[in-house]
Design an enzyme around this catalytic site. Sequence first.
Site, PDB file in Angstrom:
ATOM      1  N   GLU A  32       0.858  -1.192   0.000  1.00  0.00           N
ATOM      2  CA  GLU A  32       0.000   0.000   0.000  1.00  0.00           C
ATOM      3  C   GLU A  32       0.890   1.237   0.000  1.00  0.00           C
ATOM      4  O   GLU A  32       1.753   1.384   0.855  1.00  0.00           O
ATOM      5  CB  GLU A  32      -0.927  -0.024   1.216  1.00  0.00           C
ATOM      6  CG  GLU A  32      -1.682   1.262   1.467  1.00  0.00           C
ATOM      7  CD  GLU A  32      -2.461   1.788   0.257  1.00  0.00           C
ATOM      8  OE1 GLU A  32      -3.266   1.038  -0.319  1.00  0.00           O
ATOM      9  OE2 GLU A  32      -2.245   2.967  -0.119  1.00  0.00           O
ATOM     10  N   GLY A  37      -6.753   0.872   3.864  1.00  0.00           N
ATOM     11  CA  GLY A  37      -8.147   1.332   3.862  1.00  0.00           C
ATOM     12  C   GLY A  37      -8.532   1.958   2.538  1.00  0.00           C
ATOM     13  O   GLY A  37      -9.707   2.072   2.210  1.00  0.00           O
ATOM     14  N   THR A  39      -9.239   4.379  -0.772  1.00  0.00           N
ATOM     15  CA  THR A  39     -10.103   5.551  -0.954  1.00  0.00           C
ATOM     16  C   THR A  39     -11.258   5.518   0.040  1.00  0.00           C
ATOM     17  O   THR A  39     -11.554   6.510   0.700  1.00  0.00           O
ATOM     18  CB  THR A  39     -10.648   5.566  -2.407  1.00  0.00           C
ATOM     19  OG1 THR A  39      -9.540   5.636  -3.288  1.00  0.00           O
ATOM     20  CG2 THR A  39     -11.571   6.741  -2.648  1.00  0.00           C
ATOM     21  N   ILE A 182     -20.842  11.614  -6.069  1.00  0.00           N
ATOM     22  CA  ILE A 182     -19.954  12.470  -5.269  1.00  0.00           C
ATOM     23  C   ILE A 182     -20.507  13.902  -5.256  1.00  0.00           C
ATOM     24  O   ILE A 182     -20.612  14.527  -4.196  1.00  0.00           O
ATOM     25  CB  ILE A 182     -18.509  12.460  -5.828  1.00  0.00           C
ATOM     26  CG1 ILE A 182     -17.907  11.057  -5.666  1.00  0.00           C
ATOM     27  CG2 ILE A 182     -17.639  13.503  -5.133  1.00  0.00           C
ATOM     28  CD1 ILE A 182     -16.471  10.904  -6.136  1.00  0.00           C
ATOM     29  N   SER A 258     -16.288  16.724  -9.922  1.00  0.00           N
ATOM     30  CA  SER A 258     -16.574  15.315  -9.593  1.00  0.00           C
ATOM     31  C   SER A 258     -17.296  14.694 -10.784  1.00  0.00           C
ATOM     32  O   SER A 258     -18.511  14.596 -10.805  1.00  0.00           O
ATOM     33  CB  SER A 258     -17.448  15.228  -8.330  1.00  0.00           C
ATOM     34  OG  SER A 258     -18.581  16.087  -8.452  1.00  0.00           O
ATOM     35  N   ARG A 261     -14.382   8.652 -11.949  1.00  0.00           N
ATOM     36  CA  ARG A 261     -13.050   8.213 -11.530  1.00  0.00           C
ATOM     37  C   ARG A 261     -12.470   7.266 -12.581  1.00  0.00           C
ATOM     38  O   ARG A 261     -13.220   6.691 -13.366  1.00  0.00           O
ATOM     39  CB  ARG A 261     -13.143   7.517 -10.154  1.00  0.00           C
ATOM     40  CG  ARG A 261     -13.610   8.462  -9.055  1.00  0.00           C
ATOM     41  CD  ARG A 261     -13.764   7.746  -7.722  1.00  0.00           C
ATOM     42  NE  ARG A 261     -12.514   7.214  -7.217  1.00  0.00           N
ATOM     43  CZ  ARG A 261     -11.645   7.904  -6.484  1.00  0.00           C
ATOM     44  NH1 ARG A 261     -11.876   9.159  -6.172  1.00  0.00           N
ATOM     45  NH2 ARG A 261     -10.539   7.330  -6.054  1.00  0.00           N
ATOM     46  N   ALA A 307     -17.281   0.254  -2.821  1.00  0.00           N
ATOM     47  CA  ALA A 307     -16.434  -0.505  -1.889  1.00  0.00           C
ATOM     48  C   ALA A 307     -16.976  -1.918  -1.653  1.00  0.00           C
ATOM     49  O   ALA A 307     -16.210  -2.875  -1.575  1.00  0.00           O
ATOM     50  CB  ALA A 307     -16.343   0.249  -0.564  1.00  0.00           C
ATOM     51  N   HIS A 448     -42.597  -3.861  13.528  1.00  0.00           N
ATOM     52  CA  HIS A 448     -43.416  -2.651  13.500  1.00  0.00           C
ATOM     53  C   HIS A 448     -43.162  -1.852  14.766  1.00  0.00           C
ATOM     54  O   HIS A 448     -43.074  -2.452  15.836  1.00  0.00           O
ATOM     55  CB  HIS A 448     -44.897  -3.037  13.424  1.00  0.00           C
ATOM     56  CG  HIS A 448     -45.811  -1.851  13.479  1.00  0.00           C
ATOM     57  ND1 HIS A 448     -45.993  -1.017  12.397  1.00  0.00           N
ATOM     58  CD2 HIS A 448     -46.569  -1.350  14.491  1.00  0.00           C
ATOM     59  CE1 HIS A 448     -46.835  -0.054  12.730  1.00  0.00           C
ATOM     60  NE2 HIS A 448     -47.211  -0.241  14.002  1.00  0.00           N
TER      61      HIS A 448
HETATM   62  P1  NAD Z   1     -20.470   9.562 -11.313  1.00  0.00           P
HETATM   63  O1  NAD Z   1     -20.206   8.788 -12.536  1.00  0.00           O
HETATM   64  O2  NAD Z   1     -21.400   9.062 -10.296  1.00  0.00           O
HETATM   65  O3  NAD Z   1     -21.019  11.011 -11.723  1.00  0.00           O
HETATM   66  C1  NAD Z   1     -20.338  11.902 -12.557  1.00  0.00           C
HETATM   67  C2  NAD Z   1     -21.354  12.885 -13.121  1.00  0.00           C
HETATM   68  O4  NAD Z   1     -20.666  13.911 -13.803  1.00  0.00           O
HETATM   69  C3  NAD Z   1     -22.314  12.248 -14.118  1.00  0.00           C
HETATM   70  O5  NAD Z   1     -23.623  12.598 -13.766  1.00  0.00           O
HETATM   71  C4  NAD Z   1     -21.885  12.868 -15.444  1.00  0.00           C
HETATM   72  O6  NAD Z   1     -22.961  13.020 -16.353  1.00  0.00           O
HETATM   73  C5  NAD Z   1     -21.341  14.218 -15.009  1.00  0.00           C
HETATM   74  N1  NAD Z   1     -20.353  14.821 -15.904  1.00  0.00           N
HETATM   75  C6  NAD Z   1     -19.354  14.183 -16.565  1.00  0.00           C
HETATM   76  N2  NAD Z   1     -18.601  15.101 -17.234  1.00  0.00           N
HETATM   77  C7  NAD Z   1     -19.130  16.319 -16.955  1.00  0.00           C
HETATM   78  C8  NAD Z   1     -18.805  17.658 -17.331  1.00  0.00           C
HETATM   79  N3  NAD Z   1     -17.734  17.932 -18.092  1.00  0.00           N
HETATM   80  N4  NAD Z   1     -19.586  18.675 -16.863  1.00  0.00           N
HETATM   81  C9  NAD Z   1     -20.647  18.413 -16.057  1.00  0.00           C
HETATM   82  N5  NAD Z   1     -21.012  17.160 -15.691  1.00  0.00           N
HETATM   83  C10 NAD Z   1     -20.258  16.138 -16.122  1.00  0.00           C
HETATM   84  O7  NAD Z   1     -19.023   9.879 -10.706  1.00  0.00           O
HETATM   85  P2  NAD Z   1     -18.630  10.502  -9.315  1.00  0.00           P
HETATM   86  O8  NAD Z   1     -19.778  11.202  -8.696  1.00  0.00           O
HETATM   87  O9  NAD Z   1     -17.375  11.270  -9.584  1.00  0.00           O
HETATM   88  O10 NAD Z   1     -18.289   9.210  -8.442  1.00  0.00           O
HETATM   89  C11 NAD Z   1     -17.217   8.334  -8.820  1.00  0.00           C
HETATM   90  C12 NAD Z   1     -17.464   6.923  -8.364  1.00  0.00           C
HETATM   91  O11 NAD Z   1     -17.433   6.842  -6.951  1.00  0.00           O
HETATM   92  C13 NAD Z   1     -18.804   6.413  -8.835  1.00  0.00           C
HETATM   93  O12 NAD Z   1     -18.648   5.139  -9.379  1.00  0.00           O
HETATM   94  C14 NAD Z   1     -19.618   6.358  -7.585  1.00  0.00           C
HETATM   95  O13 NAD Z   1     -20.576   5.318  -7.600  1.00  0.00           O
HETATM   96  C15 NAD Z   1     -18.570   6.150  -6.489  1.00  0.00           C
HETATM   97  N6  NAD Z   1     -19.079   6.736  -5.242  1.00  0.00           N
HETATM   98  C16 NAD Z   1     -20.031   6.058  -4.546  1.00  0.00           C
HETATM   99  C17 NAD Z   1     -20.579   6.602  -3.407  1.00  0.00           C
HETATM  100  C18 NAD Z   1     -21.649   5.874  -2.645  1.00  0.00           C
HETATM  101  O14 NAD Z   1     -21.771   4.671  -2.837  1.00  0.00           O
HETATM  102  N7  NAD Z   1     -22.445   6.532  -1.816  1.00  0.00           N
HETATM  103  C19 NAD Z   1     -20.172   7.865  -2.982  1.00  0.00           C
HETATM  104  C20 NAD Z   1     -19.218   8.535  -3.730  1.00  0.00           C
HETATM  105  C21 NAD Z   1     -18.678   7.948  -4.855  1.00  0.00           C
END
Ligand code: NAD
Length: 462
Positions: A32, A37, A39, A182, A258, A261, A307, A448
């Site tokens: 690592e 742990g 991300t 995100i 965001s 990734r 995760a 309930h």
């Molecule tokens: P995401 O793919 O969920 O969302 C990215 C968003 O950005 C999409 O809606 C897309 O249409 C938009 N987008 C792309 N390019 C753009 C641009 N140039 N201008 C404006 N909008 C644009 O990706 P994320 O939110 O970065 O999350 C990354 C990964 O991390 C995902 O796979 C997500 O599932 C995971 N994650 C999960 C959780 C959770 O389980 N609660 C929390 C955070 C992240």
Amino acid sequence: MKYFLAIIGGGPAGYTAAEIASKAGKDVVIFEQTALGGTCLNVGCIPTKTLLYSAKQYYNATHSDKYGVKAESVTFDYTKIVQRKTKVVRKLVAGIKQKLNNEHCTTVMGAASIVSRTDEQVVIACGEEQYEAENLLICTGSTNFVPPIPGIKDNPAVWDSTDALDTKELPQSMIIVGGGVIGMEFATLYHELGVPVTVIEAMPTILPNLDQEVVTILLEKYRKAGIQILTDTKVTEIQGNKVLTTNGEYEAEHILVSVGRRANMQGLEALTDLEMYRGGIVVDEFMKTNLQNVYAAGDVTGKIMLAHVASRQAEVAVGRMLKQLPLQRIAYNAIPSVVYTNPEIACIGLTEKDLNDIREGDFAPTMSLDKPFVEYEVHQLPMTYSGRFVAENEGETGLCKVIVDKKNKTIIGVHMIGNPCSEFVAAASFAVRMGYTVGEFKQVVFPHPTVGEVLRETIMEA
Ligand code: NAD
């Protein structure tokens, strides 16, 4: 010494694999480069949920009037909120270290890279040392994608999610580029702490992969609460704190980008024959790559970046290496997911859009939808069918939607919005994973009064 298994990456995939294989008596070495742990624990799931919990406490205190509770002069200390987040992360990382502390597991902190590989062994370098192993599991995860937007690079106003988690001071105002998971979780955090937020999303809707009826409830609530959400809007350039879009110019103290990734492939360059697809490592149903003795699990496979998917993939991979019969597989059609907005969104299985896309033959090959198109029916109820929900969610409606295979009556999708649906979506996971019919599910008793009863009530309608 020759290890049975070398693992690169100590996130949920890597540490799960290390724990299982070492507890089975196999010698494991895990590398690592940053912190055990990965991300999830350090700059993802856990720190965001910790910050969101503080924000929710503040929000609830300032909105307690509707429950007959007067809380005056409520304030928060963001430095303390961030300190608590750091403490929670430290505690959980220490827990992972503890789990890996056994005679068969060697943890090496540093950046590992592949030196050579044959079908019999893999040689890995880390610092001055070299390590030999029979099998390799790649769990190198992913990093925030930086889109090629002019003005984004080396701009101190631009943050990624890691920067946003690290900062000790709350921004005065925030633009979030990308209305995905995100983006919407950070929009929730900042909004609940009183920061003006603008979300810019390129697609016609936020959270485009989720059930859109559920998303509309969130969208309407957030817009009414004052979050500016621009859809169908593309960012063309960033100039300092100014964001130029196809829909006007917007300015904020910080801009969080965001937009997805990408898999981390550093250190793997020597694996020249490794098969890739759209930036992710291609794996079979047992997480084996096209190379004998090389497996991959987690975000690096470019499948579903969650995760809990990563740790399940690791279980499957180690089971395959250990030849544990019957060999396990991961059921991609039964992966729950949660978006920690307020209210929360929780879902599992197919959406109506997925089913319609399958019918049209119009779905991405990466979707791993292992079901053919089926005729389906939709059953839904507002969350207010649950007495507990009404008692605890003044003024909210929420939705529970269940998708059923019309022919055999199995439950193939559940999509919900309303607190705390993240806590009972696992009941739907059982149903989808085990292929329960509505008739079977109706025999399950829910306690309930709980909000989860709404799931049973919805299925009772089917
Ligand atoms: P995401 O793919 O969920 O969302 C990215 C968003 O950005 C999409 O809606 C897309 O249409 C938009 N987008 C792309 N390019 C753009 C641009 N140039 N201008 C404006 N909008 C644009 O990706 P994320 O939110 O970065 O999350 C990354 C990964 O991390 C995902 O796979 C997500 O599932 C995971 N994650 C999960 C959780 C959770 O389980 N609660 C929390 C955070 C992240």
